[in-house]
Write a protein that holds these residues in place. Structure first.
Motif, PDB file in Angstrom:
ATOM      1  N   LEU A 170      -4.575 -46.033  34.275  1.00 52.74           N
ATOM      2  CA  LEU A 170      -5.327 -46.891  33.215  1.00 52.74           C
ATOM      3  C   LEU A 170      -6.033 -47.940  33.974  1.00 52.74           C
ATOM      4  O   LEU A 170      -6.323 -48.593  34.377  1.00 52.74           O
ATOM      5  CB  LEU A 170      -4.012 -47.439  32.755  1.00 52.74           C
ATOM      6  N   GLY A 171      -7.435 -47.468  32.981  1.00 54.83           N
ATOM      7  CA  GLY A 171      -8.915 -48.252  33.726  1.00 54.83           C
ATOM      8  C   GLY A 171      -8.223 -50.063  32.343  1.00 54.83           C
ATOM      9  O   GLY A 171      -7.992 -49.427  31.290  1.00 54.83           O
ATOM     10  N   THR A 172      -9.017 -50.508  32.782  1.00 58.41           N
ATOM     11  CA  THR A 172      -8.435 -51.673  31.567  1.00 58.41           C
ATOM     12  C   THR A 172      -9.599 -52.841  31.982  1.00 58.41           C
ATOM     13  O   THR A 172      -9.862 -53.778  31.553  1.00 58.41           O
ATOM     14  CB  THR A 172      -7.180 -52.976  32.736  1.00 58.41           C
ATOM     15  N   THR A 207     -12.328 -52.879  29.277  1.00 58.03           N
ATOM     16  CA  THR A 207     -11.866 -53.225  28.151  1.00 58.03           C
ATOM     17  C   THR A 207     -11.562 -54.388  27.935  1.00 58.03           C
ATOM     18  O   THR A 207     -11.560 -54.898  26.777  1.00 58.03           O
ATOM     19  CB  THR A 207     -12.047 -52.220  27.591  1.00 58.03           C
ATOM     20  N   GLN A 244      -1.588 -51.435  24.665  1.00 57.05           N
ATOM     21  CA  GLN A 244      -2.176 -50.404  26.285  1.00 57.05           C
ATOM     22  C   GLN A 244      -0.833 -50.050  26.876  1.00 57.05           C
ATOM     23  O   GLN A 244      -1.068 -48.515  27.251  1.00 57.05           O
ATOM     24  CB  GLN A 244      -3.154 -50.320  26.294  1.00 57.05           C
ATOM     25  N   THR A 252      -7.664 -52.511  37.336  1.00 58.36           N
ATOM     26  CA  THR A 252      -8.556 -53.456  36.870  1.00 58.36           C
ATOM     27  C   THR A 252      -9.368 -54.132  38.040  1.00 58.36           C
ATOM     28  O   THR A 252     -10.029 -53.407  39.659  1.00 58.36           O
ATOM     29  CB  THR A 252      -7.475 -54.787  36.778  1.00 58.36           C
ATOM     30  N   TYR A 254     -13.969 -58.163  35.647  1.00 55.63           N
ATOM     31  CA  TYR A 254     -13.887 -57.492  34.615  1.00 55.63           C
ATOM     32  C   TYR A 254     -13.608 -58.620  33.487  1.00 55.63           C
ATOM     33  O   TYR A 254     -12.969 -60.070  34.013  1.00 55.63           O
ATOM     34  CB  TYR A 254     -12.906 -56.297  34.493  1.00 55.63           C
ATOM     35  N   THR A 287      -9.419 -60.405  31.849  1.00 54.95           N
ATOM     36  CA  THR A 287      -9.025 -58.974  32.142  1.00 54.95           C
ATOM     37  C   THR A 287      -7.664 -59.085  32.513  1.00 54.95           C
ATOM     38  O   THR A 287      -6.321 -58.758  32.113  1.00 54.95           O
ATOM     39  CB  THR A 287      -9.626 -57.472  33.191  1.00 54.95           C
ATOM     40  N   TYR A 326     -13.539 -42.610  38.656  1.00 56.66           N
ATOM     41  CA  TYR A 326     -13.435 -43.077  37.528  1.00 56.66           C
ATOM     42  C   TYR A 326     -15.029 -43.054  36.865  1.00 56.66           C
ATOM     43  O   TYR A 326     -16.054 -42.178  37.540  1.00 56.66           O
ATOM     44  CB  TYR A 326     -13.754 -45.220  38.269  1.00 56.66           C
ATOM     45  N   GLY A 358     -10.086 -45.056  30.600  1.00 56.85           N
ATOM     46  CA  GLY A 358     -10.256 -46.547  29.847  1.00 56.85           C
ATOM     47  C   GLY A 358     -10.434 -45.900  28.469  1.00 56.85           C
ATOM     48  O   GLY A 358     -10.980 -44.936  27.830  1.00 56.85           O
ATOM     49  N   THR A 412     -10.661 -48.264  23.649  1.00 59.72           N
ATOM     50  CA  THR A 412     -10.464 -49.629  23.290  1.00 59.72           C
ATOM     51  C   THR A 412      -9.022 -49.232  22.138  1.00 59.72           C
ATOM     52  O   THR A 412      -9.176 -50.061  21.376  1.00 59.72           O
ATOM     53  CB  THR A 412     -11.704 -49.394  22.624  1.00 59.72           C
ATOM     54  N   LEU A 459      -6.417 -43.518  23.623  1.00 59.58           N
ATOM     55  CA  LEU A 459      -5.430 -43.409  24.629  1.00 59.58           C
ATOM     56  C   LEU A 459      -4.826 -42.563  24.777  1.00 59.58           C
ATOM     57  O   LEU A 459      -4.362 -41.577  26.146  1.00 59.58           O
ATOM     58  CB  LEU A 459      -4.792 -44.809  25.235  1.00 59.58           C
TER      59      LEU A 459
END
Length: 348
Positions: free
Chosen positions: A26-28, A30, A43, A57, A61, A73, A241, A317, A319, A324
């Motif tokens: 899970l990229g974060t 945002t 999320q 993270t 960010y 973040t 990524y 990632g 929103t 997701l």
């Protein structure tokens, strides 16, 4: 054409480490810009419920980077960890920014990958994340001049003073020995950089990198130009990524020129690699191919990444929870050999 991937591995060993990371990370970035704290927590809850144990993270960010939001973040992740007590259930990765003269709010714009900066960055990340250790601490980009962020060729005229890899490894090793970091990795690196990190670690008997986080997608396959062999032979896992090319591969910008997303929210600030006309054309062709086989463009692009032998984990990632869910579900799609994904596009 697609079918359920019932026998797919759900996790992989990251490099030479003992870390077993989920194939989806899970990229974060945002969180704190496009997502509120409550949305970020939702999320994280959902990803964990779906078997995702890997969270990525960075100190800089959210994006777009701004002085007002920098570090938010990590704070959102930290408040979630405090609320849920789930620290032992996840593998937590963060990053220290390299030289960042365009971001004067990070250590007064004098950031580098030396001892003073790395120690300052780590301590503040630990505070924001409300933890006393990081599982994977990554160098967000090199200290030296290197062809990154869409730069296609090395340019020796851009040479500048930099912190040596040996010096960076020395401080990272100290932090590993202090128990503040478990493992180290690099990001936005080159074949030479990976090889030099390995060589210097062996020469100095310091900590060894276990992972590289680089961009990789159907329209950005630069990793295949030598880095794949380097990482295979040195046992360094790829964390891919931007597998959806900043949303280009979802085809949402072609379907709706005003679609919500980073390329419309921050049109003047993102790397030109995803704004190139040939990239847009290739993404539209991939979307047509996906829909012809009963898949959404995003699902096909992510399923393709999951199928690549050299990817340890794909960083996704979103929103909102619907995005997701679709992104995580894509892991259960197995592309059959009858689906030809050879769309010609220059490396971006």
């Amino acid at each position: 054409m697609n079918s359920p991937g019932t026998s797919k591995k759900r996790s992989s060993q990251l490099g030479i480490s003992d870390l077993q990371v989920s194939k989806v990370c899970l990229g974060t970035m945002t969180f704190g810009e496009q997502n509120s704290e409550a949305e970020a927590h939702n999320q994280l809850d959902y990803a964990l419920e779906r078997g995702v144990n890997f969270i990525d993270t960075a100190e800089m960010y959210p994006v777009m980077p701004r002085a007002e939001t920098q570090g938010r973040t990590e704070r959102y992740i930290g408040s979630w960890l405090k609320k849920t007590g789930k620290r032992s259930d996840i593998i937590l990765a963060t990053k220290v920014a390299g030289p960042s003269r365009g971001m004067g709010w990070i250590r007064k714009g004098e950031n580098d990958l030396n001892a003073a900066n790395i120690r300052a960055a780590l301590e503040t990340s630990l505070q924001r994340l409300q933890t006393d250790y990081i599982d994977l601490y990554q160098l967000h980009w090199p200290s030296r001049n290197a062809p990154i962020f869409g730069q296609k060729q090395f340019d020796p005229t851009l040479e500048r003073p930099c912190t040596t890899i040996a010096e960076t490894l020395a401080v990272l090793t100290e932090l590993v020995n202090e128990g503040k970091i478990r493992h180290i990795g690099v990001s936005n690196e080159t074949s030479w950089g990976v090889s030099e990190f390995i060589k210097q670690a062996e020469r100095q008997n310091t900590s060894r990198i276990i992972a590289i986080q680089n961009a990789y997608s159907l329209v950005n396959r630069g990793f295949e130009q030598g880095l794949d062999e380097t990482c295979f032979r040195e046992n360094v896992g790829l964390l891919a990524y931007s597998p959806l090319a900043f949303g280009r591969l979802t085809n949402k910008y072609a379907d709706d020129a005003h679609a919500a997303g980073r390329l419309n929210l921050f049109p003047a600030t993102w790397s030109p690699r995803y704004m190139r006309p040939e990239v847009a054309v290739a993404c539209q062709r991939y979307a047509t191919l996906a829909r012809a086989h009963g898949m959404s463009p995003a699902t096909m692009a992510l399923a393709w990444c999951h199928s690549r032998w050299f990817i340890a984990s794909t960083i996704i990632g979103a929103t909102n929870l619907a995005q997701l869910k679709e992104n995580i579900d894509a892991f259960d799609v197995e592309l059959l050999s009858s689906v030809n994904l050879c769309v010609s596009v220059p490396l971006c």
